[in-house]
Design a protein around this motif. Structure first.
Motif, short mmCIF file in Angstrom:
data_model
loop_
_atom_site.label_atom_id
_atom_site.label_comp_id
_atom_site.label_asym_id
_atom_site.label_seq_id
_atom_site.Cartn_x
_atom_site.Cartn_y
_atom_site.Cartn_z
N SER A 148 0.82 -1.22 0.00
CA SER A 148 0.00 0.00 0.00
C SER A 148 0.85 1.27 0.00
O SER A 148 0.32 2.37 0.09
N SER A 149 2.16 1.13 -0.13
CA SER A 149 3.06 2.26 0.13
C SER A 149 3.07 3.34 -0.95
O SER A 149 3.64 4.41 -0.75
N VAL A 150 2.44 3.09 -2.09
CA VAL A 150 2.37 4.13 -3.13
C VAL A 150 1.21 5.08 -2.84
O VAL A 150 1.19 6.22 -3.32
N VAL A 151 0.24 4.64 -2.04
CA VAL A 151 -0.94 5.45 -1.76
C VAL A 151 -0.58 6.82 -1.17
O VAL A 151 -1.05 7.86 -1.66
N PRO A 152 0.27 6.89 -0.13
CA PRO A 152 0.56 8.21 0.45
C PRO A 152 1.18 9.22 -0.51
O PRO A 152 0.80 10.40 -0.49
N VAL A 153 2.10 8.77 -1.36
CA VAL A 153 2.73 9.74 -2.27
C VAL A 153 1.71 10.23 -3.30
O VAL A 153 1.71 11.42 -3.66
N TYR A 154 0.82 9.37 -3.75
CA TYR A 154 -0.21 9.83 -4.68
C TYR A 154 -1.16 10.83 -4.01
O TYR A 154 -1.57 11.81 -4.62
N LEU A 155 -1.51 10.55 -2.77
CA LEU A 155 -2.41 11.47 -2.05
C LEU A 155 -1.79 12.85 -1.93
O LEU A 155 -2.46 13.87 -2.09
N LYS A 156 -0.49 12.90 -1.66
CA LYS A 156 0.19 14.19 -1.43
C LYS A 156 0.64 14.88 -2.72
O LYS A 156 0.82 16.10 -2.75
N ARG A 157 0.85 14.09 -3.79
CA ARG A 157 1.45 14.68 -4.99
C ARG A 157 0.60 14.60 -6.25
O ARG A 157 0.83 15.34 -7.20
N VAL A 158 -0.37 13.70 -6.32
CA VAL A 158 -1.18 13.56 -7.53
C VAL A 158 -2.63 13.99 -7.28
O VAL A 158 -3.24 14.66 -8.09
N PHE A 159 -3.16 13.61 -6.12
CA PHE A 159 -4.56 13.87 -5.82
C PHE A 159 -4.75 15.00 -4.81
O PHE A 159 -5.84 15.20 -4.30
N SER A 160 -3.69 15.74 -4.52
CA SER A 160 -3.73 16.71 -3.41
C SER A 160 -4.72 17.85 -3.66
O SER A 160 -5.21 18.46 -2.71
N ASP A 161 -5.00 18.17 -4.93
CA ASP A 161 -5.94 19.26 -5.23
C ASP A 161 -7.37 18.77 -5.33
O ASP A 161 -8.29 19.58 -5.49
N ASP A 162 -7.57 17.47 -5.30
CA ASP A 162 -8.92 16.92 -5.41
C ASP A 162 -9.68 17.20 -4.11
O ASP A 162 -9.18 16.89 -3.02
N PRO A 163 -10.87 17.79 -4.18
CA PRO A 163 -11.61 18.11 -2.95
C PRO A 163 -11.84 16.89 -2.05
O PRO A 163 -11.93 17.03 -0.82
N ILE A 164 -11.88 15.71 -2.63
CA ILE A 164 -12.13 14.50 -1.84
C ILE A 164 -10.94 14.18 -0.94
O ILE A 164 -11.10 13.65 0.17
N PHE A 165 -9.74 14.49 -1.39
CA PHE A 165 -8.53 14.11 -0.65
C PHE A 165 -7.75 15.29 -0.07
O PHE A 165 -6.75 15.09 0.61
N ARG A 166 -8.20 16.49 -0.33
CA ARG A 166 -7.39 17.68 -0.02
C ARG A 166 -6.99 17.76 1.46
O ARG A 166 -5.88 18.13 1.79
N ASP A 167 -7.90 17.42 2.36
CA ASP A 167 -7.64 17.60 3.80
C ASP A 167 -7.34 16.29 4.53
O ASP A 167 -7.34 16.25 5.76
N VAL A 168 -7.08 15.24 3.77
CA VAL A 168 -6.93 13.92 4.39
C VAL A 168 -5.62 13.80 5.17
O VAL A 168 -4.61 14.43 4.82
N LYS A 169 -5.66 13.03 6.26
CA LYS A 169 -4.45 12.71 7.03
C LYS A 169 -4.09 11.25 6.77
O LYS A 169 -4.96 10.39 6.65
N ILE A 170 -2.79 10.98 6.69
CA ILE A 170 -2.31 9.65 6.31
C ILE A 170 -1.61 8.98 7.47
O ILE A 170 -0.70 9.55 8.08
#
Length: 268
Positions: A148-170
């Motif tokens: 699952s280790s690719v998930v955090p980098v995608y959340l912070k670098r690919v999906f970071s502007d998406d309203p669904i993931f913008r404020d998520v904590k990992i």
């Protein structure tokens, strides 16, 4: 304070044999739901999972998207099943190229699959694209197991502007799941090819287990030492990474699940 928690798991029992992480993922999802949190749980649909026995079925409205990894198209198929005793639903990420083989991470001889790096990338993209389709906004994403280790980098670098993931904590849990040698030498370029521009990618020049753990911790808002047998070097990295840390505790401890709940609340 109730949280909306997305669990991204390498393995969960009863779909795979019992291990420390498969038991914990199974128990944690139920315990957090019972504490009033809203949860969604994902794992790969490995070919060794008995679909008939566990009553997996495809979710047509979520399936059919094509994900491009290393310039190749791979179809994303989403299946779902329930653990009746827990009233917990599990989503499965499936694809014939990566998950049809009747094995988890190694072949019958115990040899690590050469494409495990791409399987991790596909799993990460598949989970996040599906959560977007569900239009469900998690407050915490908790990753279990190195797959699952690719998930955090995608959340912070690919999906970071998406309203669904913008404020998520990992949150990242560390286990006794080290692999021998390195992942494919092109792993770093494959992640960069997904639109990730980040100096931390240099850590993956040598994609060893230790470096992968070091890399994933860069993007975590909290780290859990989930096994007593975590590689000592990795545990040391966790204690020195400057992120909130939940130290190892035995699952039998009376306040085991409450400590997780408090940890989620503390980092939000």
């Amino acid at each position: 304070m109730a949280s909306k928690i997305l669990y991204v798991c390498q393995e969960i029992t009863p779909y795979l044999p019992e291990t420390e992480s498969s038991r914990l993922c199974r128990a944690l999802t139920q315990a957090m739901q019972e504490r009033g949190n809203e949860i969604r749980t994902f794992m790969p649909r490995y070919g060794c999972i008995n679909e008939r026995r566990h009553q997996l079925h495809e979710v047509i409205r979520l399936s059919g998207m094509n994900l491009i990894i290393d310039d190749n198209d791979h179809q994303l198929i989403i299946k779902v099943a329930s653990i009746p005793a827990a009233r917990v639903q599990i989503y499965f990420i499936d694809n014939d190229d990566y998950f049809a083989r009747k094995a988890v991470l190694t072949d019958a001889d115990g040899t690590f699959f050469a494409d495990n790096d791409e399987r991790a990338i596909f799993f990460a993209r598949g989970v996040l694209e599906t959560v977007k389709k569900l239009r469900w906004t998690p407050s915490v994403v908790h990753c279990h197991g190195w797959l699952s280790s690719v998930v955090p980098v995608y959340l912070k670098r690919v999906f970071s502007d998406d309203p669904i993931f913008r404020d998520v904590k990992i949150v990242v849990s560390l286990y006794d799941d080290a692999f021998p040698g390195n992942l494919d030498s092109g792993f770093r370029e494959k992640i960069a090819g997904e639109g990730v521009q980040d100096k931390n990618l240099a850590i993956l020049e040598e994609p060893s287990y230790e470096n992968l753990c070091r890399f994933v911790m860069q993007y975590a808002d909290g780290v859990v030492i989930a096994s007593e047998k975590v590689d000592p070097k990795v545990a040391e990295l966790a204690r020195n990474c400057g992120k909130p840390l939940l130290e190892y505790q035995a699952p039998e401890a009376a306040d085991f699940f409450d400590n997780y709940n408090r940890f989620y609340e503390a980092i939000q």
